[in-house]
Enzyme design. Structure first.
Site, short mmCIF file in Angstrom:
data_model
loop_
_atom_site.label_atom_id
_atom_site.label_comp_id
_atom_site.label_asym_id
_atom_site.label_seq_id
_atom_site.Cartn_x
_atom_site.Cartn_y
_atom_site.Cartn_z
N ALA A 1 20.97 -16.15 -61.60
CA ALA A 1 20.12 -16.95 -60.68
C ALA A 1 20.39 -16.61 -59.22
O ALA A 1 21.51 -16.24 -58.88
CB ALA A 1 20.40 -18.43 -60.92
N CYS B 1 28.53 -9.46 -53.07
CA CYS B 1 28.19 -9.43 -51.65
C CYS B 1 29.38 -9.94 -50.85
O CYS B 1 29.24 -10.73 -49.93
CB CYS B 1 26.91 -10.22 -51.37
SG CYS B 1 26.99 -11.96 -51.79
N ALA C 1 24.99 -12.90 -64.50
CA ALA C 1 25.10 -13.98 -63.50
C ALA C 1 23.80 -13.92 -62.70
O ALA C 1 23.73 -13.34 -61.64
CB ALA C 1 26.32 -13.76 -62.61
N GLU D 1 23.04 -17.77 -66.80
CA GLU D 1 23.39 -18.50 -65.57
C GLU D 1 24.09 -19.79 -65.95
O GLU D 1 23.64 -20.51 -66.83
CB GLU D 1 22.13 -18.78 -64.75
CG GLU D 1 22.31 -19.71 -63.57
CD GLU D 1 23.34 -19.25 -62.53
OE1 GLU D 1 23.34 -18.07 -62.17
OE2 GLU D 1 24.15 -20.09 -62.11
#
Ligand code: SAM
Length: 314
Positions: free
Chosen positions: A119, A240, A117, A141
Site C-alpha cells: 500500500a 526510501c 508491502a 499489506e
C-alpha cells in the site's frame, strides 16, 4: 511552517553520501520537487494521454528514459489533479524513484509476482501494467487503513490480476514457499528520503532507535521474501531510507543465512545521481555482493532511494 532536519540524521547522512554532494543533497529537503507521473497503460496510451494534457493546457515534459512518463512544475499539480485523466485513473502521480523499482524487477505477462508491502499501491499498479493484467499478482499489506487505500487504487486504475491480502508479510514465506517468479519488497522504512523541511510531520517520528527497530522488521520481511521466491526467481529489495541499517544490513543478514543460494545482479540506471552501497558502517563489514545495489541520490526531480536486485540460484 518550516523546521530543521534532525541533527543526528544530518550527521549520519554526511557519513553516507559523497562529501562533495552533501550540501546539494541537504538543499533538496527544502525545495519543492518537480511533479512526475506516468500513463496507466491498462487504460490509456502515452499518445492519448498527451492529447488530454494538451487539451487541458498543462505544459509537460517527457522523461526521456521511461516511455509514458512526464514531469510538470509543482505549480501545475493542482490543475493535473482536476483533469478527467486523473479522476479516470488514466495517469498516476508518482516519484521517479518509485518507478525505478518495477522497471528493474521487470515482470512479464503470465508470471507469478508478489508485492510484499504494497500500500498505497503505486508500484503494484505499475507491476500490473507491465504484466498487462495477466498472470497472478499478490499484493500484501498489514495496515488495515492502507490496505483499503490499496484496494481502491487497484480498482480505480483497472487492475484485474491482483489478489490482495491484509496480512503480515513476515508470514508469507512459510505460507507460500517457492511460489513466485518475482518479488518486490518495498520495505516499510523510516522514510528519510521523504523528509521535507516545510512538513515537520514528515520527520517527527524519526529517531535512531526507530531506524534500528525498522531494520529488524526489514530483516524478517527479507527472509520471508526469500522463502516465497522460486529458484531462478528475482527479488528486488528497496527502501526510501538512506540508513545502512535499513539497506545494506538487512541484505547482509539475508546473505549470511542464504548466501549460497543467492546472487546479486548489477544494475545500470539511466541517470548519474547514484552511489554504490557502503562497504562498511560502524563495526559491520558488508558482503561484496551488496556492491551491485544502488543508492539513488536525491535531486529536485527524484527522491533518494536504495535498490538491490537478487536472484535465487537454481
Ligand atoms: N510499495 C508501496 C507503494 O509503492 O505504494 C509503498 C510501500 S511502503 C514503503 C511499506 C508498506 O508496508 C506500508 O504500507 C506499511 O503499512 C506496510 N507494512 C508494514 N509492516 C508490514 C508487514 N509486516 N507486512 C506487510 N506490510 C507491512
Amino acid at each position: 511552517m518550516t523546521t530543521t532536519l534532525p541533527e543526528a540524521f544530518v550527521e549520519r547522512l554526511s557519513r553516507i553520501v559523497p562529501r562533495e554532494q552533501f550540501e546539494s543533497i541537504i538543499r533538496t529537503f527544502d525545495e519543492p520537487k518537480q511533479v512526475t507521473f506516468r500513463v496507466n497503460t491498462l487504460k490509456s496510451t502515452a499518445e492519448s494521454l498527451e492529447s488530454e494534457l494538451q487539451a487541458a493546457e498543462i505544459p509537460y515534459e517527457r522523461v526521456g528514459w521511461l516511455e509514458g512518463v512526464y514531469r510538470i512544475s509543482p505549480a501545475d499539480k493542482l490543475a493535473l489533479t482536476q483533469t478527467d485523466a486523473f479522476y479516470g485513473g488514466r495517469l498516476y502521480i508518482q516519484n521517479l524513484a518509485s518507478m525505478v523499482a518495477p522497471m528493474i524487477l521487470a515482470p512479464k505477462p503470465e508470471e507469478t509476482v508478489l508485492d510484499l508491502a504494497a500500500a498505497p499501491g503505486g508500484k503494484t499498479l505499475m507491476l500490473a501494467g507491465m504484466m498487462q493484467n495477466t498472470g497472478w499478482l499478490s499484493a500484501v499489506e498489514l495496515s488495515r487503513e492502507r490496505f483499503f487505500r490499496l484496494r481502491d487504487n487497484l480498482e480505480n486504475q483497472g487492475v484485474t490480476n491482483a489478489h490482495t491480502y491484509m496480512t503480515d508479510g513476515r508470514s508469507v514465506g512459510k505460507k507460500c514457499p517457492e511460489m513466485f517468479d518475482r518479488i518486490l519488497l518495498d520495505a516499510p522504512c523510516s522514510s528519510e528520503a521523504r523528509f521535507k523541511t516545510h512538513d515537520p510531520k514528515s520527520m517527527s517520528f524519526w529517531t535512531i532507535h526507530k531506524v534500528k527497530e525498522t531494520s529488524k522488521l526489514q530483516r524478517r520481511l527479507l527472509l520471508s521474501a526469500f522463502d516465497a521466491l522460486k529458484p531462478g526467481g528475482k527479488l528486488l529489495y528497496c527502501t526510501c531510507s538512506f540508513s545502512p541499517e535499513e539497506n545494506e544490513s538487512p541484505l547482509q543478514h539475508l546473505l549470511e543465512r542464504h548466501g549460497e543460494h543467492l546472487k546479486t545482479l548489477p544494475l545500470s540506471l539511466p541517470f548519474d545521481n547514484v552511489q554504490k552501497p557502503l562497504q562498511r558502517w560502524g563495526k559491520e563489514i558488508f558482503d561484496e555482493r551488496i556492491q551491485n545495489g544502488v543508492r539513488i541520490l536525491p535531486t529536485d526531480t527524484i527522491d533518494g532511494f536504495f535498490i538491490c536486485l537478487l536472484e535465487k540460484t537454481v
